[in-house]
Design an enzyme around this catalytic site. Sequence first.
Site, PDB file in Angstrom:
ATOM      1  N   ASP A 153       4.525  26.203  -9.163  1.00 36.01           N
ATOM      2  CA  ASP A 153       5.436  27.085  -8.435  1.00 36.01           C
ATOM      3  C   ASP A 153       6.890  26.864  -8.839  1.00 36.01           C
ATOM      4  OD1 ASP A 153       5.943  28.723  -5.620  1.00 36.01           O
ATOM      5  OD2 ASP A 153       7.420  27.135  -5.939  1.00 36.01           O
ATOM      6  N   THR A 184       6.328  31.383  -4.728  1.00 42.39           N
ATOM      7  CA  THR A 184       5.556  31.971  -5.828  1.00 42.39           C
ATOM      8  C   THR A 184       4.062  31.753  -5.621  1.00 42.39           C
ATOM      9  OG1 THR A 184       7.275  31.952  -7.530  1.00 42.39           O
ATOM     10  CG2 THR A 184       5.015  31.697  -8.273  1.00 42.39           C
ATOM     11  N   ASP A 185       3.675  30.544  -5.228  1.00 43.39           N
ATOM     12  CA  ASP A 185       2.259  30.292  -4.955  1.00 43.39           C
ATOM     13  C   ASP A 185       1.748  31.190  -3.821  1.00 43.39           C
ATOM     14  OD1 ASP A 185       1.445  28.414  -6.821  1.00 43.39           O
ATOM     15  OD2 ASP A 185       2.096  26.705  -5.630  1.00 43.39           O
ATOM     16  N   ILE A 186       2.540  31.323  -2.770  1.00 43.76           N
ATOM     17  CA  ILE A 186       2.108  32.123  -1.619  1.00 43.76           C
ATOM     18  C   ILE A 186       1.964  33.594  -2.016  1.00 43.76           C
ATOM     19  CG2 ILE A 186       2.738  32.937   0.675  1.00 43.76           C
ATOM     20  CD1 ILE A 186       1.765  30.041   0.559  1.00 43.76           C
ATOM     21  N   GLY A 189      -1.035  34.107  -4.161  1.00 43.79           N
ATOM     22  CA  GLY A 189      -2.239  34.115  -3.345  1.00 43.79           C
ATOM     23  C   GLY A 189      -2.431  35.417  -2.604  1.00 43.79           C
TER      24      GLY A 189
END
Length: 407
Positions: A153, A184-186, A189
Amino acid sequence: MAEESGGREGPLKGLRVLELASVLAGPYCAMVLADLGADVVKVEPLEGDATRGYGPPWINPDAPDDARTAVYFLSVNRNKRSLRLDLSSEKGREVVGLLIGKSDVLIENFRPGVMDRLGLGKAVLEELNPKLVQLSITGYGPDGPDAGKPGYDFVAQAVGGLMSVTGFPDAQGGHPTKLGVAITDIVTGLLGTVGVLAAIRSGIGQRIDISLLEATLSMLINQAHNAFATGEQPPRLGNAHPNIVPYETFATADGEIVVAVGSERQWPRLCNELELSDLATDERFADNGARVRNRDLLRPILAQRFKDADSGHWLRKLDEAGIPCGRVNSVLGAFEQPQAVARGMRAQVEHPSLGTVPQIGVPYKLSVTPASIRSAPPLLGEHSDQILAELGYSASAIEALRSGGVI
């Protein structure tokens, strides 16, 4: 206790999801599907998902190192079943093959080529389950010059341009800054979840590729288009908005508040509440375009006025006038505010070894088939025997896998 669903089932009840993912983007996607009712089997390596060790803080800080659980893991793994499995072994790959055959969705976040090395490449997956929806999450995508690089991220926020527009200007001692959560990860997802649901709706088995880089680029929205239109790098503006003024934080006599004037109707109302009515007719500030051009003239005037009273005074006045505003809360303060409490955004769930553990509530409320928190984040391998039995393994076969170090 876990959040109740009133006896109603989530809309994804019956959907079978296999999670071969770790850390955040993939597990977050799987948790969203699980909250909505899907049966998610999380396959973890023998040492467990890396986030089990992402502490402190720990829920059980006094336990031995190998028995402690990081709250990071607890934040994105509820409503799942855990299967501890050595994927590098032939027997472990046999188990995964059986799971793939019985799953509707596969979520994996290996680097490009790893699934092929595990004997689970695209052709094999299609043979095992032609209707399988495959979500592949990588750092940079399956092709291109950076395809083989690992994805994190923090790095994605940097190379994706997000950090370049986050933070205060150089003149104020600022520098490019990441967001305080792994945004960014969220977002990756969530976009992965959208892709999965769209593929399920299509009724066709297919592969979905999403990368941290592309998710970061996609969330730049107006900042990217500002750059496209001007050919110039958008400046870092701290808490100010690049296209709307006033739309930022202001210090008061006892704290800091956010004021977001998002329409021309709100601007004269703000001026009236601040007892600065002349600003509403000043041609330098007559409309948003003028205010953006003259923000350096306008902001000091507003900032000086806000310092004349405390936050409570201004929030009451602006609320009554219908001007969007709010207090800059701490994390705990945000969850304790009456509106968050009324909407059930802090929940609790009973963990098999940790007792009652807190959880963020479900943010989407479906009126007939609600999402819910039904079970705690699992212990490592908590459901291994149960899952293997569902695949047809006998008790003796399961014990053989355990004694052989496969589970």
